[in-house]
Design an enzyme around this catalytic site. Structure first.
Site, PDB file in Angstrom:
ATOM      1  N   VAL A  67       0.492  -1.442  -0.334  1.00  0.00           N
ATOM      2  CA  VAL A  67      -0.020  -0.156  -0.316  1.00  0.00           C
ATOM      3  C   VAL A  67       0.622   1.593  -0.181  1.00  0.00           C
ATOM      4  CG1 VAL A  67      -1.809  -0.653   0.734  1.00  0.00           C
ATOM      5  CG2 VAL A  67      -0.248  -0.053   2.635  1.00  0.00           C
ATOM      6  N   ASN A  93      -8.237  -1.873   4.742  1.00  0.00           N
ATOM      7  CA  ASN A  93      -7.221  -2.557   6.014  1.00  0.00           C
ATOM      8  C   ASN A  93      -6.546  -2.299   6.254  1.00  0.00           C
ATOM      9  OD1 ASN A  93      -9.056  -3.869   8.302  1.00  0.00           O
ATOM     10  ND2 ASN A  93      -7.359  -6.168   6.811  1.00  0.00           N
ATOM     11  N   SER A 146      -8.540   2.256  14.682  1.00  0.00           N
ATOM     12  CA  SER A 146      -8.007   1.604  15.461  1.00  0.00           C
ATOM     13  C   SER A 146      -8.598   1.991  16.870  1.00  0.00           C
ATOM     14  CB  SER A 146      -6.476   1.018  15.709  1.00  0.00           C
ATOM     15  OG  SER A 146      -6.992   0.647  17.092  1.00  0.00           O
ATOM     16  N   TYR A 159       2.150   4.321  16.298  1.00  0.00           N
ATOM     17  CA  TYR A 159       0.857   3.930  15.222  1.00  0.00           C
ATOM     18  C   TYR A 159      -0.745   4.372  15.467  1.00  0.00           C
ATOM     19  CZ  TYR A 159      -2.730  -0.124  15.751  1.00  0.00           C
ATOM     20  OH  TYR A 159      -3.105  -0.836  15.175  1.00  0.00           O
ATOM     21  N   ALA A 161      -1.221   7.650  16.460  1.00  0.00           N
ATOM     22  CA  ALA A 161      -0.835   8.787  15.564  1.00  0.00           C
ATOM     23  C   ALA A 161      -1.651   8.331  14.462  1.00  0.00           C
ATOM     24  CB  ALA A 161       0.184   9.115  15.248  1.00  0.00           C
ATOM     25  N   SER A 162      -1.272   7.757  13.582  1.00  0.00           N
ATOM     26  CA  SER A 162      -1.656   7.227  12.700  1.00  0.00           C
ATOM     27  C   SER A 162      -2.647   6.271  12.509  1.00  0.00           C
ATOM     28  CB  SER A 162      -0.863   5.765  12.343  1.00  0.00           C
ATOM     29  OG  SER A 162      -0.857   4.564  12.880  1.00  0.00           O
ATOM     30  N   LYS A 163      -3.412   5.873  13.295  1.00  0.00           N
ATOM     31  CA  LYS A 163      -5.004   5.627  13.903  1.00  0.00           C
ATOM     32  C   LYS A 163      -5.724   6.661  13.570  1.00  0.00           C
ATOM     33  CE  LYS A 163      -3.907   1.155  12.726  1.00  0.00           C
ATOM     34  NZ  LYS A 163      -4.834   0.526  11.125  1.00  0.00           N
TER      35      LYS A 163
HETATM   36  N1  LIG Z   1      -5.607  -7.477  15.902  1.00  0.00           N
HETATM   37  C1  LIG Z   1      -5.760  -5.969  16.554  1.00  0.00           C
HETATM   38  O1  LIG Z   1      -6.127  -6.528  17.347  1.00  0.00           O
HETATM   39  C2  LIG Z   1      -6.019  -4.706  16.226  1.00  0.00           C
HETATM   40  C3  LIG Z   1      -6.849  -3.928  16.613  1.00  0.00           C
HETATM   41  C4  LIG Z   1      -7.711  -2.620  15.907  1.00  0.00           C
HETATM   42  C5  LIG Z   1      -6.972  -2.145  14.694  1.00  0.00           C
HETATM   43  N2  LIG Z   1      -6.645  -3.325  14.017  1.00  0.00           N
HETATM   44  C6  LIG Z   1      -6.229  -2.827  12.350  1.00  0.00           C
HETATM   45  O2  LIG Z   1      -6.853  -3.674  11.634  1.00  0.00           O
HETATM   46  C7  LIG Z   1      -6.273  -3.984  10.704  1.00  0.00           C
HETATM   47  C8  LIG Z   1      -6.359  -5.498  10.342  1.00  0.00           C
HETATM   48  O3  LIG Z   1      -4.904  -5.993  11.842  1.00  0.00           O
HETATM   49  P1  LIG Z   1      -5.236  -7.144  11.808  1.00  0.00           P
HETATM   50  O4  LIG Z   1      -4.737  -7.530  13.324  1.00  0.00           O
HETATM   51  O5  LIG Z   1      -6.276  -8.220  11.056  1.00  0.00           O
HETATM   52  O6  LIG Z   1      -3.447  -7.939  11.586  1.00  0.00           O
HETATM   53  P2  LIG Z   1      -2.876  -8.859  10.264  1.00  0.00           P
HETATM   54  O7  LIG Z   1      -1.440  -9.178  10.640  1.00  0.00           O
HETATM   55  O8  LIG Z   1      -3.704 -10.440  10.576  1.00  0.00           O
HETATM   56  O9  LIG Z   1      -3.399  -8.191   9.238  1.00  0.00           O
HETATM   57  C9  LIG Z   1      -2.888  -6.707   8.504  1.00  0.00           C
HETATM   58  C10 LIG Z   1      -3.400  -6.507   6.550  1.00  0.00           C
HETATM   59  O10 LIG Z   1      -2.499  -5.956   6.113  1.00  0.00           O
HETATM   60  C11 LIG Z   1      -1.640  -5.719   5.514  1.00  0.00           C
HETATM   61  N3  LIG Z   1      -0.285  -5.112   5.619  1.00  0.00           N
HETATM   62  C12 LIG Z   1       0.539  -4.918   5.889  1.00  0.00           C
HETATM   63  N4  LIG Z   1       1.016  -4.338   5.683  1.00  0.00           N
HETATM   64  C13 LIG Z   1       0.826  -3.834   3.482  1.00  0.00           C
HETATM   65  C14 LIG Z   1       1.440  -2.990   3.558  1.00  0.00           C
HETATM   66  N5  LIG Z   1       2.873  -2.830   3.171  1.00  0.00           N
HETATM   67  N6  LIG Z   1       0.971  -3.540   1.913  1.00  0.00           N
HETATM   68  C15 LIG Z   1      -0.258  -3.745   1.955  1.00  0.00           C
HETATM   69  N7  LIG Z   1      -0.848  -5.207   2.907  1.00  0.00           N
HETATM   70  C16 LIG Z   1      -0.418  -5.009   4.212  1.00  0.00           C
HETATM   71  C17 LIG Z   1      -1.032  -7.856   5.746  1.00  0.00           C
HETATM   72  O11 LIG Z   1      -1.260  -8.425   3.769  1.00  0.00           O
HETATM   73  C18 LIG Z   1      -2.654  -8.239   5.822  1.00  0.00           C
HETATM   74  O12 LIG Z   1      -3.752  -8.054   4.968  1.00  0.00           O
HETATM   75  C19 LIG Z   1      -4.924  -3.043  10.574  1.00  0.00           C
HETATM   76  O13 LIG Z   1      -4.941  -1.761  10.277  1.00  0.00           O
HETATM   77  C20 LIG Z   1      -5.427  -3.010  12.154  1.00  0.00           C
HETATM   78  O14 LIG Z   1      -3.790  -1.746  12.711  1.00  0.00           O
HETATM   79  C21 LIG Z   1      -5.984  -4.326  14.587  1.00  0.00           C
END
Ligand SMILES: NC(=O)c1ccc[n+]([C@@H]2O[C@H](COP(=O)([O-])OP(=O)(O)OC[C@H]3O[C@@H](n4cnc5c(N)ncnc54)[C@H](O)[C@@H]3O)[C@@H](O)[C@H]2O)c1
Length: 260
Positions: A67, A93, A146, A159, A161-163
């Site tokens: 991305v 996502n 998040s 993290y 700040a980005s969110k």
């Molecule tokens: N797991 C949690 O507790 C939580 C809480 C709040 C928010 N989130 C957010 O949810 C989203 C999904 O995270 P998750 O927890 O399912 O983790 P995960 O690591 O399983 O999924 C992350 C996804 O992002 C993709 N990704 C990572 N870097 C990338 C890049 N440079 N280019 C393209 N794709 C990329 C990965 O391939 C994967 O599909 C994220 O944005 C994360 O910040 C997660």
């Protein structure tokens, strides 16, 4: 009570759809009849998702795209628009946890990784999805923020700040397209048991030790529960909801997790 959605005939682009929340959402959309154009890092996970989705009788394509790469993101969207003719729903996502450390221990690379993947990545989706959906008469976009996009948390400053930035993008773009039949919302999940959560806290046990005391419902959520919120926000059931960041966290925020 069993809630079902019908997305048959709808085409969805999921960016960051290979694992965790994205993968669970891809499966939920596919079970509801939607065709999928999935992107993310990890060709193996992309191929295994395709194998899991194909028996459900919907179309699925996978492209590995970073991305952070603006040109590759432009090409990804062009391919998705050409493949399906119309994209009705976008789920932006992709995200990384980055390094968990106090701010003075982070360097330029740590900052750039978090801001480029978690924030520029969403921008690199929105800038292609909005003109396409405008030309096609509408759509729905969901961006992943998040709980750390509505509160601060020691050792995750960048993290967070980005969110927080994701919510700023979401609110502003929602206003830009409010008269164009396009809704733009964010999800703000608390703790979800995925590779990212394990990465953020070092291990599953360490994640549990840190976050469980902050969750009134006493458990970490499953990615499939977050997927249900994405489907709701993408559906006509949410037809008057735009510019929102919906917190889904087992009660942590209202219990004052942000004051810890
Ligand atoms: N797991 C949690 O507790 C939580 C809480 C709040 C928010 N989130 C957010 O949810 C989203 C999904 O995270 P998750 O927890 O399912 O983790 P995960 O690591 O399983 O999924 C992350 C996804 O992002 C993709 N990704 C990572 N870097 C990338 C890049 N440079 N280019 C393209 N794709 C990329 C990965 O391939 C994967 O599909 C994220 O944005 C994360 O910040 C997660």
């Amino acid at each position: 009570m069993n809630v079902t959605y019908d997305f048959s005939g709808k085409n969805v682009i999921l960016i960051g759809g290979t694992t965790g929340i994205g993968r669970a959402t891809a499966l939920a959309f596919a079970k509801a009849g939607a065709n999928l154009y999935v992107s993310g890092i990890g060709a193996d996970s992309g191929e295994s998702l395709k194998a899991e989705v194909k028996p459900l009788g919907v179309e699925i394509e996978f492209e590995e795209v970073d991305v952070r790469d603006s040109k590759a993101m432009a090409a990804l969207h062009k391919h998705a628009f050409e493949r399906f003719g119309r994209i009705d729903i976008a789920f932006n996502n992709a995200g990384v946890p980055g390094k968990t450390a106090p701010v003075h221990e982070l360097d330029d690379e740590d900052y750039d990784l978090l801001m480029d993947v978690n924030l520029r990545g969403i921008f690199n989706g929105l800038r292609h999805q909005v003109p396409h959906m405008t030309a096609k008469g509408g759509g729905a976009i969901v961006n992943t923020s998040s709980l750390f996009g509505v509160m601060g948390f020691a050792t995750t400053a960048v993290y967070c700040a980005s969110k927080w930035g994701v919510i700023g993008l979401t609110n502003s773009v929602a206003l830009e397209v409010a008269r164009k039949n396009i809704r733009v919302n964010a999800i703000a999940p608390g703790s979800v048991m995925t590779p990212l959560l394990r990465g953020m806290f070092g291990s599953e046990q360490s994640a549990k030790d840190t976050v469980l005391p902050m969750i009134p419902m006493g458990r970490i959520s499953d990615p499939s529960e977050i997927a249900q919120l994405v489907l709701f926000l993408s559906s006509d059931a949410a037809s008057f909801i735009t510019g929102q960041a919906v917190v889904i966290d087992g009660g942590g925020f209202v219990a004052g997790a942000d004051k810890l």
